[in-house]
Enzyme design. Structure first.
Site, mmCIF file in Angstrom:
data_model
loop_
_atom_site.group_PDB
_atom_site.id
_atom_site.type_symbol
_atom_site.label_atom_id
_atom_site.label_comp_id
_atom_site.label_asym_id
_atom_site.label_seq_id
_atom_site.Cartn_x
_atom_site.Cartn_y
_atom_site.Cartn_z
ATOM 1 C CE LYS A 1 62.891 93.135 14.548
ATOM 2 N NZ LYS A 1 61.996 92.025 14.405
ATOM 3 C CG HIS A 2 65.116 97.300 21.460
ATOM 4 N ND1 HIS A 2 63.975 97.217 20.715
ATOM 5 C CD2 HIS A 2 65.335 98.622 21.676
ATOM 6 C CE1 HIS A 2 63.516 98.444 20.489
ATOM 7 N NE2 HIS A 2 64.320 99.305 21.057
#
Ligand SMILES: *Cc1c(COP(=O)(O)O)cnc(C)c1O
Length: 387
Positions: A184-185
């Protein structure tokens, strides 16, 4: 798999992050200490939410969102079919019934008209998914939820940093869930967050992540008391101080990472805009993409066969493409519950062609150029082979 093969996504951890974690390891609180509150406050501020509650995973966030929203047996919850299984599983954890909604074939986010057609007197909540990082039509869904008195939950695991109609993802739904899994980010290894504007919900979420006990060990130490009361059946879904220190350190880099992802996405868009062999995910007015994934759909009459051939051709060429996602109800567990193929035809058609290309903030320009060449080459060789 050779060592210089290119994955579809990965994390970046630098010297700052290591120092932040080491500092916690040498301190007094390995879990539920000051780093938790600091990460929660910074996260809430970033997404424009009043409250942020850190938990042990994105899945734990979704589970607690269902519990805090009071979902239980007999309740119907509408969930898009094109998502990771956890988005639907959270409804099952609390004994609710999942009602799968189809997507819009261009944006690949849930189709609000289909959602509206699924609302019954037993519907209690709508869950939106910001597929690949493009926010769902949050404005339409927010209005619909309010009109019908439904809880509005957003699985924002793909969309940290995205905007919809001038509002950040995390500040629109009643409860928005995020994940800090390494693809994820930002990452905390495992981890998640729930944001809300509702102070009672925030307090309940904090209680539920801590066994159902409203006070934590540190608060009791400070107050000099030993007694505690368990007021609800909760879980140990806490996120440790170590992990929150990592998350806080990563969050500071997020704006630069989002900008890098946008640059990479623009380059892919340019490379494939005129290519008749693939479709790109459409943009939507008022919605800013966070580019968790970069997906293409293989065109053609039999996209599933083409996609399989292109997938293998790319893997052979050292590009570790992936597929997000098999429609949730096609998994054996949901088939055994009685859901059948054909339920969401737009989702099934999109799935047949979907491929996720490498996309993460550390992807270098030369690597991306290789990916683009190899995707074109794989499409050409597959078409020549007559698949
Ligand atoms: C990653 C993800 C989850 C689950 O998050 P975990 O932190 O791995 O539990 C849920 N929904 C979506 C859409 C995701 O991408």
């Amino acid at each position: 798999m050779d060592d210089d093969s290119i994955p579809y996504g990965r994390h970046e951890v630098d010297a700052d992050d290591l120092a932040a974690v080491a500092a916690v390891l040498q301190g007094d609180w390995l879990t539920t200490g000051p780093a938790v509150e600091r990460f929660e406050r910074a996260f809430a501020e970033f997404v424009g939410a009043d409250h942020a509650v850190a938990v042990s995973s994105g899945t734990a966030a979704l589970h607690l969102a269902m519990l805090a929203g009071g979902i239980g047996p007999g309740d119907e919850v509408i969930v898009p079919a094109l998502t990771f299984a956890a988005t639907a599983n959270c409804v099952r954890y609390v004994g609710g019934t999942v009602v799968f909604a189809d997507i819009d074939g261009h944006t690949l986010t849930v189709d609000p008209d289909h959602v509206a057609s699924l609302i019954t007197p037993r519907t209690r909540a709508i869950v939106a998914v910001d597929y690949a990082g493009l926010p769902a039509d949050l404005t339409a869904l927010r209005t619909m939820a309010d009109r019908h008195g439904l809880l509005f939950v957003e699985d924002g695991c793909h969309a940290l940093g995205a905007w919809c109609d001038g509002r950040r993802v995390g500040s629109v739904a009643d409860l928005t869930c995020f994940s800090f899994h390494p693809v994820k980010h930002i990452t905390t290894a495992e981890g998640g967050m729930i944001t809300t504007a509702n102070p009672e919900m925030a307090a309940l979420l904090r209680t539920l992540r801590n066994h159902g006990i409203p006070t934590d060990h540190r608060a009791r130490e400070r107050a000099g008391v030993w007694e505690y009361d368990m007021t609800a059946l909760g879980y140990n879904y806490r996120l440790s101080d170590l992990q929150c220190a990592l998350g806080f350190s990563q969050l500071a880099k997020l704006p630069a990472w989002l900008a890098r992802r946008a640059t990479l996405a623009a380059r892919y868009d340019e490379a494939f805009a005129e290519d008749p062999r693939v479709f790109r995910q459409s943009a939507a007015t008022g919605r800013t993409h966070a580019h968790h994934l970069y997906t293409l759909r293989v065109a053609g009459r039999e996209p599933a066969d083409m996609r399989a051939a292109v997938f293998h051709a790319l893997r052979q060429r050292g590009v570790r493409v992936n597929v997000h996602y098999r429609p949730v109800y096609l998994h054996s567990y949901y088939q055994a519950l009685g859901y059948r193929a054909g339920l969401c035809p737009v989702t099934e058609h999109a799935y047949a062609g979907l491929l996720s290309l490498p996309m993460w903030h550390g992807l270098r320009d030369v690597q991306q150029a290789q990916v683009i060449d190899r995707v074109r080459d794989a499409l050409t060789s597959v078409l020549h082979a007559g698949v």
